[in-house]
Design a protein around this motif. Structure first.
Motif, PDB file in Angstrom:
ATOM      1  N   GLU A   1       0.871  -1.175   0.000  1.00  0.00           N
ATOM      2  CA  GLU A   1       0.000   0.000   0.000  1.00  0.00           C
ATOM      3  C   GLU A   1       0.910   1.228   0.000  1.00  0.00           C
ATOM      4  O   GLU A   1       1.370   1.656   1.051  1.00  0.00           O
ATOM      5  CB  GLU A   1      -0.883  -0.001   1.242  1.00  0.00           C
ATOM      6  N   GLU A   2       1.214   1.734  -1.164  1.00  0.00           N
ATOM      7  CA  GLU A   2       2.114   2.883  -1.258  1.00  0.00           C
ATOM      8  C   GLU A   2       1.702   3.768  -2.423  1.00  0.00           C
ATOM      9  O   GLU A   2       1.928   3.411  -3.581  1.00  0.00           O
ATOM     10  CB  GLU A   2       3.554   2.416  -1.436  1.00  0.00           C
ATOM     11  N   PRO A   3       1.101   4.920  -2.133  1.00  0.00           N
ATOM     12  CA  PRO A   3       0.659   5.796  -3.216  1.00  0.00           C
ATOM     13  C   PRO A   3       1.794   6.614  -3.846  1.00  0.00           C
ATOM     14  O   PRO A   3       1.649   7.113  -4.950  1.00  0.00           O
ATOM     15  CB  PRO A   3      -0.354   6.716  -2.539  1.00  0.00           C
ATOM     16  N   HIS A   4       2.924   6.753  -3.155  1.00  0.00           N
ATOM     17  CA  HIS A   4       4.009   7.610  -3.649  1.00  0.00           C
ATOM     18  C   HIS A   4       5.319   6.824  -3.639  1.00  0.00           C
ATOM     19  O   HIS A   4       6.039   6.823  -2.648  1.00  0.00           O
ATOM     20  CB  HIS A   4       4.153   8.867  -2.785  1.00  0.00           C
ATOM     21  N   ILE A   5       5.637   6.189  -4.746  1.00  0.00           N
ATOM     22  CA  ILE A   5       6.886   5.438  -4.833  1.00  0.00           C
ATOM     23  C   ILE A   5       7.994   6.397  -5.250  1.00  0.00           C
ATOM     24  O   ILE A   5       7.861   7.122  -6.240  1.00  0.00           O
ATOM     25  CB  ILE A   5       6.757   4.271  -5.823  1.00  0.00           C
ATOM     26  N   TRP A   6       9.074   6.423  -4.496  1.00  0.00           N
ATOM     27  CA  TRP A   6      10.183   7.336  -4.765  1.00  0.00           C
ATOM     28  C   TRP A   6      11.484   6.680  -4.330  1.00  0.00           C
ATOM     29  O   TRP A   6      11.484   5.722  -3.560  1.00  0.00           O
ATOM     30  CB  TRP A   6       9.999   8.656  -4.019  1.00  0.00           C
ATOM     31  N   ALA A   7      12.583   7.216  -4.808  1.00  0.00           N
ATOM     32  CA  ALA A   7      13.906   6.746  -4.406  1.00  0.00           C
ATOM     33  C   ALA A   7      14.930   7.822  -4.719  1.00  0.00           C
ATOM     34  O   ALA A   7      14.752   8.620  -5.633  1.00  0.00           O
ATOM     35  CB  ALA A   7      14.261   5.460  -5.135  1.00  0.00           C
ATOM     36  N   THR A   8      15.981   7.847  -3.943  1.00  0.00           N
ATOM     37  CA  THR A   8      17.064   8.806  -4.169  1.00  0.00           C
ATOM     38  C   THR A   8      18.411   8.114  -4.349  1.00  0.00           C
ATOM     39  O   THR A   8      19.360   8.750  -4.770  1.00  0.00           O
ATOM     40  CB  THR A   8      17.177   9.793  -2.991  1.00  0.00           C
ATOM     41  N   ILE A   9      18.501   6.847  -4.010  1.00  0.00           N
ATOM     42  CA  ILE A   9      19.768   6.116  -4.076  1.00  0.00           C
ATOM     43  C   ILE A   9      20.144   5.869  -5.537  1.00  0.00           C
ATOM     44  O   ILE A   9      19.332   5.368  -6.313  1.00  0.00           O
ATOM     45  CB  ILE A   9      19.660   4.761  -3.333  1.00  0.00           C
ATOM     46  N   THR A  10      21.377   6.198  -5.890  1.00  0.00           N
ATOM     47  CA  THR A  10      21.845   5.974  -7.261  1.00  0.00           C
ATOM     48  C   THR A  10      23.122   5.139  -7.315  1.00  0.00           C
ATOM     49  O   THR A  10      23.511   4.680  -8.377  1.00  0.00           O
ATOM     50  CB  THR A  10      22.109   7.323  -7.972  1.00  0.00           C
ATOM     51  N   GLU A  11      23.784   4.933  -6.177  1.00  0.00           N
ATOM     52  CA  GLU A  11      25.030   4.160  -6.166  1.00  0.00           C
ATOM     53  C   GLU A  11      24.750   2.668  -6.083  1.00  0.00           C
ATOM     54  O   GLU A  11      23.824   2.232  -5.400  1.00  0.00           O
ATOM     55  CB  GLU A  11      25.925   4.554  -4.975  1.00  0.00           C
ATOM     56  N   HIS A  12      25.599   1.889  -6.738  1.00  0.00           N
ATOM     57  CA  HIS A  12      25.510   0.434  -6.684  1.00  0.00           C
ATOM     58  C   HIS A  12      25.833  -0.038  -5.266  1.00  0.00           C
ATOM     59  O   HIS A  12      26.766   0.477  -4.637  1.00  0.00           O
ATOM     60  CB  HIS A  12      26.482  -0.189  -7.692  1.00  0.00           C
ATOM     61  N   ASP A  13      25.070  -0.987  -4.747  1.00  0.00           N
ATOM     62  CA  ASP A  13      25.263  -1.576  -3.417  1.00  0.00           C
ATOM     63  C   ASP A  13      25.082  -0.577  -2.270  1.00  0.00           C
ATOM     64  O   ASP A  13      25.622  -0.761  -1.187  1.00  0.00           O
ATOM     65  CB  ASP A  13      26.628  -2.264  -3.291  1.00  0.00           C
ATOM     66  N   ALA A  14      24.354   0.498  -2.504  1.00  0.00           N
ATOM     67  CA  ALA A  14      24.081   1.466  -1.439  1.00  0.00           C
ATOM     68  C   ALA A  14      22.987   0.926  -0.528  1.00  0.00           C
ATOM     69  O   ALA A  14      22.339  -0.069  -0.822  1.00  0.00           O
ATOM     70  CB  ALA A  14      23.669   2.805  -2.047  1.00  0.00           C
ATOM     71  N   ALA A  15      22.764   1.601   0.591  1.00  0.00           N
ATOM     72  CA  ALA A  15      21.760   1.193   1.578  1.00  0.00           C
ATOM     73  C   ALA A  15      20.373   1.590   1.079  1.00  0.00           C
ATOM     74  O   ALA A  15      19.846   2.645   1.437  1.00  0.00           O
ATOM     75  CB  ALA A  15      22.057   1.830   2.928  1.00  0.00           C
ATOM     76  N   VAL A  16      19.767   0.734   0.262  1.00  0.00           N
ATOM     77  CA  VAL A  16      18.475   1.069  -0.346  1.00  0.00           C
ATOM     78  C   VAL A  16      17.351   1.134   0.676  1.00  0.00           C
ATOM     79  O   VAL A  16      16.321   1.754   0.417  1.00  0.00           O
ATOM     80  CB  VAL A  16      18.099   0.086  -1.482  1.00  0.00           C
ATOM     81  N   TYR A  17      17.519   0.525   1.830  1.00  0.00           N
ATOM     82  CA  TYR A  17      16.440   0.529   2.824  1.00  0.00           C
ATOM     83  C   TYR A  17      16.166   1.927   3.376  1.00  0.00           C
ATOM     84  O   TYR A  17      15.153   2.143   4.037  1.00  0.00           O
ATOM     85  CB  TYR A  17      16.740  -0.444   3.964  1.00  0.00           C
ATOM     86  N   MET A  18      17.022   2.877   3.104  1.00  0.00           N
ATOM     87  CA  MET A  18      16.785   4.249   3.555  1.00  0.00           C
ATOM     88  C   MET A  18      15.682   4.922   2.732  1.00  0.00           C
ATOM     89  O   MET A  18      15.108   5.902   3.152  1.00  0.00           O
ATOM     90  CB  MET A  18      18.075   5.065   3.479  1.00  0.00           C
TER      91      MET A  18
END
Length: 142
Positions: A105-122
């Protein structure tokens, strides 16, 4: 004494010496924590009853008999910390692979991580960890 006996005896001496415990200083209280038992939730991943089509749809003939996981909890694991939105999954396998269906249930999917193997859980993320050795260290992360 042959060469192999010496190596074994030397190894035993190192082991015995390293197991020696020192006595705490007088007046110092030593407290030992009780062992912590870890009982993570489990989910049985059954074999698929029908071929799975990878089409983004939870077709009844493919998925209706597959049980849902419980709703996911916050990654911190802190008691009483509920995610803002609900997420749960279904999983099956066959000779070709593992299939994971997730409803978020997520109306706003977004991401800022662009580096390989970065901490995507942030950011908003769904991560799948497979640990075939069951040692919590040698895992695959998707």
């Amino acid at each position: 004494m042959n060469k192999h006996s010496f190596v074994v005896l030397a190894g035993l001496m190192i082991t015995v010496c390293s197991c020696h415990q020192t006595t705490p200083s007088p007046g110092v209280e030593v407290r030992f924590s009780p062992p912590v038992t870890f009982h993570p939730p489990t989910y049985i991943c059954y074999k698929a009853l029908a071929p799975i089509r990878i089409d983004g749809k939870l077709s009844p003939e493919e998925w209706d008999q597959v049980p849902w996981t419980p709703f996911f909890v916050d990654i911190t694991g802190e008691e009483g910390t509920e995610p803002y939105r609900r997420t749960r999954a279904k999983m099956v396998h066959d000779e070709l692979g593992l299939y994971v269906a997730v409803v978020m249930e997520e109306p706003h999917i977004w991401a800022t991580i662009t580096e390989h193997d970065a901490a995507v859980y942030m950011d908003n993320a769904l991560e799948i960890f497979l640990n075939p050795t069951n040692d919590t260290h040698s895992y695959f992360e998707y």
